[in-house]
Write a protein that holds these residues in place. Structure first.
Motif, PDB file in Angstrom:
ATOM      1  N   THR A 176      12.472  30.784 106.257  1.00 35.22           N
ATOM      2  CA  THR A 176      12.823  31.121 107.647  1.00 35.22           C
ATOM      3  C   THR A 176      13.603  30.074 108.097  1.00 35.22           C
ATOM      4  OG1 THR A 176      10.636  30.081 108.296  1.00 35.22           O
ATOM      5  CG2 THR A 176      10.358  32.315 107.871  1.00 35.22           C
ATOM      6  N   ILE A 177      14.420  30.438 108.923  1.00 33.64           N
ATOM      7  CA  ILE A 177      15.350  29.449 109.907  1.00 33.64           C
ATOM      8  C   ILE A 177      14.838  29.719 111.287  1.00 33.64           C
ATOM      9  CG2 ILE A 177      17.627  29.191 110.660  1.00 33.64           C
ATOM     10  CD1 ILE A 177      18.334  30.510 107.896  1.00 33.64           C
ATOM     11  N   PRO A 178      14.442  28.825 112.117  1.00 34.54           N
ATOM     12  CA  PRO A 178      14.027  28.886 113.325  1.00 34.54           C
ATOM     13  C   PRO A 178      15.144  29.093 114.277  1.00 34.54           C
ATOM     14  CG  PRO A 178      13.546  26.659 112.442  1.00 34.54           C
ATOM     15  CD  PRO A 178      14.298  27.438 111.397  1.00 34.54           C
ATOM     16  N   VAL A 179      14.912  30.264 115.287  1.00 41.72           N
ATOM     17  CA  VAL A 179      15.766  30.723 116.248  1.00 41.72           C
ATOM     18  C   VAL A 179      15.548  30.280 117.533  1.00 41.72           C
ATOM     19  CG1 VAL A 179      16.984  32.678 116.880  1.00 41.72           C
ATOM     20  CG2 VAL A 179      16.643  32.722 114.566  1.00 41.72           C
ATOM     21  N   PRO A 180      16.289  29.494 118.430  1.00 39.15           N
ATOM     22  CA  PRO A 180      15.910  29.285 119.767  1.00 39.15           C
ATOM     23  C   PRO A 180      15.807  30.697 120.580  1.00 39.15           C
ATOM     24  CG  PRO A 180      17.772  27.766 118.922  1.00 39.15           C
ATOM     25  CD  PRO A 180      17.429  28.855 117.854  1.00 39.15           C
ATOM     26  N   GLU A 181      15.404  30.491 121.805  1.00 37.39           N
ATOM     27  CA  GLU A 181      15.492  31.836 122.747  1.00 37.39           C
ATOM     28  C   GLU A 181      17.053  32.056 123.141  1.00 37.39           C
ATOM     29  OE1 GLU A 181      12.477  31.173 125.919  1.00 37.39           O
ATOM     30  OE2 GLU A 181      11.693  29.651 124.777  1.00 37.39           O
ATOM     31  N   LEU A 182      17.021  33.302 123.326  1.00 37.06           N
ATOM     32  CA  LEU A 182      18.563  33.865 123.622  1.00 37.06           C
ATOM     33  C   LEU A 182      18.111  35.074 124.669  1.00 37.06           C
ATOM     34  CD1 LEU A 182      21.327  33.355 122.728  1.00 37.06           C
ATOM     35  CD2 LEU A 182      21.158  35.571 121.251  1.00 37.06           C
ATOM     36  N   SER A 183      18.768  34.802 125.902  1.00 40.43           N
ATOM     37  CA  SER A 183      18.536  35.856 127.001  1.00 40.43           C
ATOM     38  C   SER A 183      19.414  37.200 126.854  1.00 40.43           C
ATOM     39  CB  SER A 183      19.199  34.963 128.480  1.00 40.43           C
ATOM     40  OG  SER A 183      18.326  34.217 128.364  1.00 40.43           O
ATOM     41  N   PRO A 184      19.270  38.240 127.478  1.00 37.19           N
ATOM     42  CA  PRO A 184      20.054  39.461 127.249  1.00 37.19           C
ATOM     43  C   PRO A 184      21.615  39.128 127.796  1.00 37.19           C
ATOM     44  CG  PRO A 184      17.937  39.716 128.557  1.00 37.19           C
ATOM     45  CD  PRO A 184      18.175  38.306 128.364  1.00 37.19           C
ATOM     46  N   GLY A 185      22.165  39.694 126.757  1.00 43.47           N
ATOM     47  CA  GLY A 185      23.699  39.700 127.007  1.00 43.47           C
ATOM     48  C   GLY A 185      24.276  38.192 126.176  1.00 43.47           C
ATOM     49  N   GLN A 186      23.589  37.472 126.048  1.00 47.86           N
ATOM     50  CA  GLN A 186      24.228  36.157 125.282  1.00 47.86           C
ATOM     51  C   GLN A 186      24.447  36.414 123.859  1.00 47.86           C
ATOM     52  OE1 GLN A 186      21.160  33.349 126.601  1.00 47.86           O
ATOM     53  NE2 GLN A 186      22.650  32.396 127.896  1.00 47.86           N
ATOM     54  N   GLN A 187      25.321  35.580 123.407  1.00 49.12           N
ATOM     55  CA  GLN A 187      25.749  35.328 121.952  1.00 49.12           C
ATOM     56  C   GLN A 187      25.366  33.929 121.603  1.00 49.12           C
ATOM     57  OE1 GLN A 187      29.686  36.835 120.752  1.00 49.12           O
ATOM     58  NE2 GLN A 187      29.155  38.985 121.718  1.00 49.12           N
ATOM     59  N   GLY A 188      25.452  33.748 120.229  1.00 47.77           N
ATOM     60  CA  GLY A 188      24.923  32.256 119.756  1.00 47.77           C
ATOM     61  C   GLY A 188      25.486  32.362 118.252  1.00 47.77           C
ATOM     62  N   GLU A 189      25.387  31.330 117.783  1.00 46.93           N
ATOM     63  CA  GLU A 189      25.659  31.244 116.291  1.00 46.93           C
ATOM     64  C   GLU A 189      24.383  30.555 115.636  1.00 46.93           C
ATOM     65  OE1 GLU A 189      29.138  28.894 115.701  1.00 46.93           O
ATOM     66  OE2 GLU A 189      30.595  30.606 116.805  1.00 46.93           O
ATOM     67  N   ILE A 190      23.808  31.183 114.493  1.00 47.77           N
ATOM     68  CA  ILE A 190      23.206  30.679 113.631  1.00 47.77           C
ATOM     69  C   ILE A 190      23.522  29.937 112.335  1.00 47.77           C
ATOM     70  CG2 ILE A 190      20.831  30.854 112.352  1.00 47.77           C
ATOM     71  CD1 ILE A 190      20.428  33.485 114.030  1.00 47.77           C
ATOM     72  N   SER A 191      23.357  28.651 112.203  1.00 45.15           N
ATOM     73  CA  SER A 191      23.809  27.708 111.043  1.00 45.15           C
ATOM     74  C   SER A 191      23.004  27.229 110.153  1.00 45.15           C
ATOM     75  CB  SER A 191      25.040  26.727 111.272  1.00 45.15           C
ATOM     76  OG  SER A 191      26.074  27.343 112.073  1.00 45.15           O
ATOM     77  N   TRP A 192      23.130  27.003 108.911  1.00 42.19           N
ATOM     78  CA  TRP A 192      22.109  26.615 108.025  1.00 42.19           C
ATOM     79  C   TRP A 192      22.897  26.107 106.759  1.00 42.19           C
ATOM     80  CZ3 TRP A 192      17.673  25.309 109.619  1.00 42.19           C
ATOM     81  CH2 TRP A 192      16.532  24.826 109.023  1.00 42.19           C
ATOM     82  N   ASN A 193      22.151  25.120 106.340  1.00 40.29           N
ATOM     83  CA  ASN A 193      22.872  24.489 105.001  1.00 40.29           C
ATOM     84  C   ASN A 193      22.409  25.182 103.746  1.00 40.29           C
ATOM     85  OD1 ASN A 193      24.160  21.887 105.802  1.00 40.29           O
ATOM     86  ND2 ASN A 193      22.140  21.712 106.918  1.00 40.29           N
ATOM     87  N   MET A 194      23.317  25.844 103.011  1.00 40.75           N
ATOM     88  CA  MET A 194      23.098  26.406 101.779  1.00 40.75           C
ATOM     89  C   MET A 194      23.902  25.694 100.645  1.00 40.75           C
ATOM     90  SD  MET A 194      21.404  29.183 102.718  1.00 40.75           S
ATOM     91  CE  MET A 194      21.550  30.196 104.499  1.00 40.75           C
ATOM     92  N   ARG A 195      23.275  26.116  99.353  1.00 41.88           N
ATOM     93  CA  ARG A 195      23.855  25.791  97.942  1.00 41.88           C
ATOM     94  C   ARG A 195      24.157  26.789  97.154  1.00 41.88           C
ATOM     95  NH1 ARG A 195      24.558  20.737  95.569  1.00 41.88           N
ATOM     96  NH2 ARG A 195      24.762  20.730  93.468  1.00 41.88           N
ATOM     97  N   SER A 196      25.394  26.785  96.552  1.00 44.64           N
ATOM     98  CA  SER A 196      25.870  28.081  95.658  1.00 44.64           C
ATOM     99  C   SER A 196      24.999  27.736  94.448  1.00 44.64           C
ATOM    100  CB  SER A 196      27.212  28.130  95.428  1.00 44.64           C
ATOM    101  OG  SER A 196      27.852  26.753  94.999  1.00 44.64           O
ATOM    102  N   PRO A 197      24.538  28.851  93.674  1.00 44.32           N
ATOM    103  CA  PRO A 197      24.146  28.927  92.508  1.00 44.32           C
ATOM    104  C   PRO A 197      24.938  28.315  91.325  1.00 44.32           C
ATOM    105  CG  PRO A 197      23.941  31.164  93.549  1.00 44.32           C
ATOM    106  CD  PRO A 197      24.984  30.264  94.271  1.00 44.32           C
ATOM    107  N   ALA A 198      24.187  27.883  90.413  1.00 47.40           N
ATOM    108  CA  ALA A 198      25.016  27.392  89.170  1.00 47.40           C
ATOM    109  C   ALA A 198      26.040  28.052  88.380  1.00 47.40           C
ATOM    110  CB  ALA A 198      24.035  26.342  88.154  1.00 47.40           C
ATOM    111  N   ALA A 199      25.392  29.419  88.233  1.00 49.52           N
ATOM    112  CA  ALA A 199      26.048  30.337  87.409  1.00 49.52           C
ATOM    113  C   ALA A 199      27.336  31.254  88.424  1.00 49.52           C
ATOM    114  CB  ALA A 199      25.152  31.427  86.869  1.00 49.52           C
TER     115      ALA A 199
END
Length: 554
Positions: free
Chosen positions: A413-436
């Motif tokens: 799970t990735i925590p998501v802050p509160e967002l009011s009606p009509g608002q937009q936002g970005e969710i970012s998270w650190n990932m790592r690509s597979p070895a294959a």
């Protein structure tokens, strides 16, 4: 003969069983010790990607609404591992049952070839001539074996999803069950089926190449063969069928013992056995996605247990594993522990209260767009842009929940802050690509603190390839504008202390980033610490300056 041709009759069936029991001890001795060893060629297609796989059975509701409604093929790993057939059947045990029986066997490489024919033969001869010799030209294909031999049917459990089938013709069975049994190398040419198809693998492995209904696969012009492609997937003629290699975009998967593959109607598929293989297909009519209530009632009407733990488990299985035991217990308790009433109550409640759930619309990928190329074993930051399109504020504790696919971070799970009606936002998270190398994808869903999913499905799809430069480009973009990377030119230390993936704190900030990038209704989600990424040299630590913290997620 009636049993062989799929016309079961109890008295004849009982007599056939008794006779076969007498004959079975006198069958020829055969050696099955090497029946799972040969290497079988599979098609090679330049635009092929892997079929999405689930690690657990989706609920019936999720299966109808998320998979059937979107006409998406899916592989469900380990779905039939608990079948008695999957757990207990061996070639030796099948030989004892099938050896004395008369079986309809297809002879030839595949039914599109001129040398293809059909032959009735004793199971004993079929095993000796084809199974033991690994001769893929003999195939027991698309046969109602479970009707012919009921003792086999007792070890096969019809998937619950088949209970949602719609009856559209009184002469057409709701579910048609066929067996597919043969040595390595048996093939079904590229074709499509008119019905929903659940394909269960009992023994061995099979390779599938699957194309969407609109793919340029050049069907036969003869109406009798219009559901079959002219293309030989193992040796395609690119002069006759040029768009097959240039425009068709297939999905591939290997269906292993215990797996269940769902193929929607009209989806083209080529199949070959990688090992001696026994499979069961369940064909059923189109189901109405908007009539799930009736289908659910039919699917669980036969349950008669009073064990409360079992009822809670069944409630969650039909509605969705995201529900907690407390939620399931609440609906069951208010329904006097009647599973049917509890599920109907839940569905009615969810339908009437749905407007009170939050809403979310997926706006787009900010970084790592769909199918973009990333090198193997490389850290990158994935950013999605979302919008609250509802009338209520997102409650505290909402999360972006990993549903299935290739997870490229340790968190579910990735925590998501509160967002009011009509608002937009970005969710970012650190990932790592597979070895294959290959195409990898994962599915994410927004969920309320009590486990209710809402909003659009969010996908992450990346292509992993040694030539990928996206992550490098993404992280080099943190270098200050107009500055060259620092270097140490003394002796053997040239560039040895420079990490292009780390922001250089000594350098001045990019003046172009000193102004807000978004309007007053935009929210920039703060980054939550990710221990997975911080342990690697490619992690981009947030800047210590307040300005950097304000804009680091853009």
């Amino acid at each position: 003969m009636g049993l062989v041709m799929g016309q079961p009759h109890k008295e004849i069936s009982d007599l056939a069983y008794t006779v076969s029991q007498c004959i079975s001890p006198h069958l020829r001795r055969l050696d099955f010790s090497t029946s799972f060893t040969p290497s079988i060629p599979v098609p090679c297609h330049p635009l092929c990607s892997r079929l999405r796989a689930l690690q657990e059975m989706p609920s019936i509701e999720a299966f109808v609404k998320d998979i059937v409604a979107s006409s998406s093929p899916i592989l469900i790993k380990g779905a039939v591992l608990e079948w008695p057939a999957t757990k207990n059947w061996t070639l030796e045990s099948l030989y004892k049952i099938l050896g004395p029986r008369l079986l309809p066997v297809e002879i030839g490489s595949q039914y599109t070839e001129d040398n293809w024919t059909q032959k009735l033969m004793l199971g004993e001869d079929f095993f000796e001539q084809y199974i033991c010799k690994h001769d893929g030209s003999g195939y027991l294909a698309q046969h109602g074996l479970l009707d012919q031999i009921p003792e086999l049917a007792r070890d096969i459990w019809t998937p619950d999803y088949c209970g949602l089938a719609e009856e559209n013709d009184e002469n057409d069975p709701l579910v048609t069950v066929n067996a597919w049994f043969g040595p390595p190398g048996t093939k079904s040419p590229l074709h499509h089926d008119p019905k929903q198809n659940l394909f269960a693998q009992v023994l061995g492995k099979k390779y599938f190449l699957i194309f969407p209904p609109t793919a340029p696969v050049y069907p036969h012009e003869d109406p009798m063969m219009s559901n079959t492609s002219q293309v030989d997937c193992l040796n395609p003629d690119t002069n006759r069928f040029p768009r097959y290699m240039s425009d068709a975009k297939p999905l591939e998967c290997t269906v292993e013992q215990g797996d269940l593959l769902y193929i929607p109607p009209k989806w083209w598929h080529f199949v070959t056995s990688l090992e001696t293989s026994f499979s069961i297909s369940f064909w059923f009519n189109e189901m109405a996605g908007d009539d799930i209530d009736g289908g659910l009632l039919q699917a669980f009407s036969c349950l008669g247990t009073t064990d409360r733990d079992v009822l809670i488990s069944e409630f969650k299985r039909y509605i969705g594993s995201h529900l907690t035991d407390n939620v399931a217990s609440f609906y069951l308790d208010m329904s006097n522990w009647n599973l049917q009433v509890a599920i109907c109550t839940y569905l009615d409640t969810e339908t009437t209260e749905e407007p009170r759930l939050p809403s979310m619309k997926f706006v787009g990928d900010v970084t790592i767009g769909e199918g973009e190329c990333v090198p193997p074993n490389t850290n990158f930051v994935k950013t999605w842009r979302v919008a609250n399109t509802g009338e209520v504020r997102w409650p505290q504790g909402c999360v972006l929940h990993f549903s299935d696919g290739d997870k490229m971070c340790p968190e579910d799970t990735i925590p998501v802050p509160e967002l009011s009606p009509g608002q937009q936002g970005e969710i970012s998270w650190n990932m790592r690509s597979p070895a294959a190398e290959g195409m990898f994808q994962s599915r994410w869903r927004m969920a309320t603190p009590d486990g209710h999913f809402f909003g659009d499905v969010i996908w992450m799809i990346v292509s992993v390839n040694e030539t990928g430069t996206l992550a490098l480009t993404q992280q080099l973009s943190n270098l200050p504008l107009g500055q060259s990377p620092p270097a140490v030119f003394g002796g053997d230390q040239r560039m040895s202390n420079f990490d292009p993936f780390c922001r250089q704190p000594q350098q001045p900030r990019n003046p172009l980033l000193s102004q807000p990038l978004f309007g007053p209704t935009d929210i920039h989600f703060p980054r939550v610490p990710n221990p997975f990424a911080s342990s690697t040299p490619n992690h981009m630590p947030p800047s210590s300056s307040p300005e950097a913290s304000e804009h680091e997620m853009s």
